[in-house]
Design a protein around this motif. Sequence first.
Motif, PDB file in Angstrom:
ATOM      1  N   PRO A 284      -5.169 -11.743   5.750  1.00 50.35           N
ATOM      2  CA  PRO A 284      -5.400 -10.669   4.788  1.00 50.35           C
ATOM      3  C   PRO A 284      -5.621 -11.222   3.378  1.00 50.35           C
ATOM      4  O   PRO A 284      -4.989 -12.205   2.974  1.00 50.35           O
ATOM      5  CB  PRO A 284      -4.121  -9.830   4.856  1.00 50.35           C
ATOM      6  CG  PRO A 284      -3.508 -10.178   6.176  1.00 50.35           C
ATOM      7  CD  PRO A 284      -3.871 -11.621   6.420  1.00 50.35           C
ATOM      8  N   ILE A 285      -6.509 -10.593   2.646  1.00 48.61           N
ATOM      9  CA  ILE A 285      -6.762 -10.982   1.257  1.00 48.61           C
ATOM     10  C   ILE A 285      -5.720 -10.301   0.381  1.00 48.61           C
ATOM     11  O   ILE A 285      -5.579  -9.073   0.390  1.00 48.61           O
ATOM     12  CB  ILE A 285      -8.184 -10.574   0.823  1.00 48.61           C
ATOM     13  CG1 ILE A 285      -9.225 -11.184   1.767  1.00 48.61           C
ATOM     14  CG2 ILE A 285      -8.433 -10.994  -0.618  1.00 48.61           C
ATOM     15  CD1 ILE A 285      -9.190 -12.685   1.889  1.00 48.61           C
ATOM     16  N   ARG A 286      -4.986 -11.093  -0.364  1.00 46.23           N
ATOM     17  CA  ARG A 286      -3.878 -10.554  -1.155  1.00 46.23           C
ATOM     18  C   ARG A 286      -4.339  -9.743  -2.363  1.00 46.23           C
ATOM     19  O   ARG A 286      -3.635  -8.838  -2.816  1.00 46.23           O
ATOM     20  CB  ARG A 286      -2.971 -11.696  -1.630  1.00 46.23           C
ATOM     21  CG  ARG A 286      -2.198 -12.359  -0.487  1.00 46.23           C
ATOM     22  CD  ARG A 286      -1.296 -13.451  -1.034  1.00 46.23           C
ATOM     23  NE  ARG A 286      -0.475 -14.054   0.007  1.00 46.23           N
ATOM     24  CZ  ARG A 286       0.696 -13.572   0.401  1.00 46.23           C
ATOM     25  NH1 ARG A 286       1.156 -12.459  -0.153  1.00 46.23           N
ATOM     26  NH2 ARG A 286       1.388 -14.171   1.350  1.00 46.23           N
ATOM     27  N   LYS A 287      -5.488 -10.074  -2.892  1.00 44.70           N
ATOM     28  CA  LYS A 287      -5.961  -9.374  -4.091  1.00 44.70           C
ATOM     29  C   LYS A 287      -6.179  -7.900  -3.789  1.00 44.70           C
ATOM     30  O   LYS A 287      -6.796  -7.545  -2.799  1.00 44.70           O
ATOM     31  CB  LYS A 287      -7.259  -9.991  -4.593  1.00 44.70           C
ATOM     32  CG  LYS A 287      -7.104 -11.404  -5.133  1.00 44.70           C
ATOM     33  CD  LYS A 287      -8.428 -11.940  -5.622  1.00 44.70           C
ATOM     34  CE  LYS A 287      -8.289 -13.348  -6.198  1.00 44.70           C
ATOM     35  NZ  LYS A 287      -9.581 -13.895  -6.651  1.00 44.70           N
ATOM     36  N   LYS A 288      -5.659  -7.035  -4.635  1.00 40.85           N
ATOM     37  CA  LYS A 288      -5.782  -5.598  -4.455  1.00 40.85           C
ATOM     38  C   LYS A 288      -6.577  -5.004  -5.610  1.00 40.85           C
ATOM     39  O   LYS A 288      -6.805  -5.638  -6.625  1.00 40.85           O
ATOM     40  CB  LYS A 288      -4.394  -4.938  -4.398  1.00 40.85           C
ATOM     41  CG  LYS A 288      -3.470  -5.519  -3.327  1.00 40.85           C
ATOM     42  CD  LYS A 288      -3.942  -5.177  -1.929  1.00 40.85           C
ATOM     43  CE  LYS A 288      -2.946  -5.671  -0.895  1.00 40.85           C
ATOM     44  NZ  LYS A 288      -3.385  -5.382   0.480  1.00 40.85           N
ATOM     45  N   GLY A 289      -6.968  -3.755  -5.450  1.00 43.94           N
ATOM     46  CA  GLY A 289      -7.641  -3.051  -6.529  1.00 43.94           C
ATOM     47  C   GLY A 289      -9.095  -2.786  -6.217  1.00 43.94           C
ATOM     48  O   GLY A 289      -9.810  -3.665  -5.725  1.00 43.94           O
ATOM     49  N   SER A 290      -9.542  -1.572  -6.504  1.00 47.21           N
ATOM     50  CA  SER A 290     -10.900  -1.150  -6.161  1.00 47.21           C
ATOM     51  C   SER A 290     -11.966  -1.797  -7.018  1.00 47.21           C
ATOM     52  O   SER A 290     -13.152  -1.692  -6.722  1.00 47.21           O
ATOM     53  CB  SER A 290     -11.015   0.382  -6.274  1.00 47.21           C
ATOM     54  OG  SER A 290     -10.214   1.007  -5.297  1.00 47.21           O
ATOM     55  N   GLY A 291     -11.537  -2.464  -8.102  1.00 44.32           N
ATOM     56  CA  GLY A 291     -12.516  -3.116  -8.967  1.00 44.32           C
ATOM     57  C   GLY A 291     -12.525  -4.629  -8.845  1.00 44.32           C
ATOM     58  O   GLY A 291     -13.242  -5.310  -9.581  1.00 44.32           O
ATOM     59  N   ILE A 292     -11.745  -5.187  -7.913  1.00 45.00           N
ATOM     60  CA  ILE A 292     -11.616  -6.643  -7.793  1.00 45.00           C
ATOM     61  C   ILE A 292     -12.685  -7.170  -6.836  1.00 45.00           C
ATOM     62  O   ILE A 292     -12.463  -7.320  -5.629  1.00 45.00           O
ATOM     63  CB  ILE A 292     -10.206  -7.034  -7.308  1.00 45.00           C
ATOM     64  CG1 ILE A 292      -9.137  -6.351  -8.159  1.00 45.00           C
ATOM     65  CG2 ILE A 292     -10.045  -8.554  -7.343  1.00 45.00           C
ATOM     66  CD1 ILE A 292      -9.204  -6.725  -9.628  1.00 45.00           C
ATOM     67  N   ILE A 293     -13.862  -7.458  -7.372  1.00 43.75           N
ATOM     68  CA  ILE A 293     -14.996  -7.869  -6.537  1.00 43.75           C
ATOM     69  C   ILE A 293     -14.715  -9.196  -5.846  1.00 43.75           C
ATOM     70  O   ILE A 293     -15.189  -9.439  -4.723  1.00 43.75           O
ATOM     71  CB  ILE A 293     -16.282  -7.960  -7.379  1.00 43.75           C
ATOM     72  CG1 ILE A 293     -16.572  -6.612  -8.051  1.00 43.75           C
ATOM     73  CG2 ILE A 293     -17.473  -8.364  -6.516  1.00 43.75           C
ATOM     74  CD1 ILE A 293     -17.752  -6.636  -8.997  1.00 43.75           C
ATOM     75  N   SER A 294     -13.928 -10.069  -6.470  1.00 47.04           N
ATOM     76  CA  SER A 294     -13.648 -11.369  -5.857  1.00 47.04           C
ATOM     77  C   SER A 294     -12.935 -11.221  -4.519  1.00 47.04           C
ATOM     78  O   SER A 294     -13.017 -12.110  -3.664  1.00 47.04           O
ATOM     79  CB  SER A 294     -12.826 -12.248  -6.805  1.00 47.04           C
ATOM     80  OG  SER A 294     -11.574 -11.643  -7.095  1.00 47.04           O
ATOM     81  N   SER A 295     -12.234 -10.107  -4.308  1.00 45.09           N
ATOM     82  CA  SER A 295     -11.576  -9.892  -3.014  1.00 45.09           C
ATOM     83  C   SER A 295     -12.602  -9.712  -1.903  1.00 45.09           C
ATOM     84  O   SER A 295     -12.342 -10.045  -0.745  1.00 45.09           O
ATOM     85  CB  SER A 295     -10.650  -8.676  -3.072  1.00 45.09           C
ATOM     86  OG  SER A 295     -11.389  -7.468  -3.229  1.00 45.09           O
ATOM     87  N   LEU A 296     -13.780  -9.194  -2.248  1.00 48.41           N
ATOM     88  CA  LEU A 296     -14.865  -9.071  -1.275  1.00 48.41           C
ATOM     89  C   LEU A 296     -15.481 -10.442  -1.002  1.00 48.41           C
ATOM     90  O   LEU A 296     -15.808 -10.779   0.143  1.00 48.41           O
ATOM     91  CB  LEU A 296     -15.941  -8.115  -1.783  1.00 48.41           C
ATOM     92  CG  LEU A 296     -15.519  -6.673  -2.029  1.00 48.41           C
ATOM     93  CD1 LEU A 296     -16.687  -5.876  -2.611  1.00 48.41           C
ATOM     94  CD2 LEU A 296     -15.022  -6.025  -0.744  1.00 48.41           C
TER      95      LEU A 296
END
Length: 396
Positions: free
Chosen positions: A357-369
């Motif tokens: 799982p990718i730990r980064k959260k938030g609907s604006g965190i493009i780096s998580s994609l």
Amino acid sequence: MKEFKRLTPYREALRLVLDDIEEIGEVEEVALDGALGRVLAEDVVSPIDVPPFDRAAVDGYALRAEDTFQAREYRPVELKVVDEVVAGGESDAVVEAGTAVKLTTGTKIPKGANAVLMQEMAEREGDVIRVLRPVAPGQNVAFAGEDVKKGELVLRKGQVLRPQDLAMLKAMGFKSVRVKRKPRVAVIITGSELIEEFDEERLRSGKILESNSVMLKGLVSEYFGEPVFYGVLPDEERLVGEAIMKAREESDLVLVTGGSSFGDIDFAHRFVRLLFHGTTIKPGRPIGYGERTFVMSGYPVAVFAQFHLYVKHALAKLLGARNYEVRVRGRLTERVPSQLGRAEFIKVWYENGEARPIRKKGSGIISSLVESNGFILIPEDSEGYLEGEEVEVVLY
């Protein structure tokens, strides 16, 4: 700000979308070189046997297998070479007892022969070979129709054409193929805070570089659509409404980002008779659909999730596409909790049978994609998954 009166469960919302979408009827013929990723409009039946004749699977000698049964390295069998032929040619010789024809891989098997001896298994001197090992009937022979038989159904309607599918079509003699017309997909970006070009001063003053358009155009192209960009619009009701109306007239599907909630400047949903507005998915709860129009979030991660959970399935329905999604099983490297009542889109990196799982959260965190290559969907009736649990991963 008003809240959603009802959050539509994810599966119910998806059913409403798919029930509303009708398959495109238009078909076009395209050359194989331009058919990659297109959707087949009809079943494909082979007009020929592939291969069209019995052929050599190796370089060597065509012979009668029974002539080699007694061959041993310490007691080789001698055969006379009566002809030599390369791929693309055909021998006029008839292989009789005690004879052989030298040939290369892919060459048509001459009459009388029923096997091919690999050239490494023979010693040659002049027009005589000494066979060192026996071969069985049919050994090293690719038989006519071994790959595909004439009249065989090879590719089904709805197949998203892959490179190997194009190779098969070419091998059957096709130069072109009938595919569904690409759906036109309008992309409308809204938000007064958005700018399209880098401007350091404007960024410092509160503007944001717009990124949804290039992502959505890429996703639409990846999932067999033709994106048509209608621009980045400020939050002005008249401009947003006019763009939606025009796009709906000119396109098969309309994607609008921003203006999907209930704020004072959220206008997009006002111009669509929505079948639902607000769903249980996270991220991307404020999504609505109606009249072939998706009113989507403004945050890139939410837009990405909404596309994979709804839009790509709508595109597949438009084209009758079958094999448009890749799903694998993977074991979670850590626990993933969730809240009952919401369907959660969890980004993961899948590799070697494991889903991290990718730990980064938030609907604006493009780096998580960027750091993910697939997702798992936790349904509304689950509180999540445990570390080591096997889950279904949808790759992207």
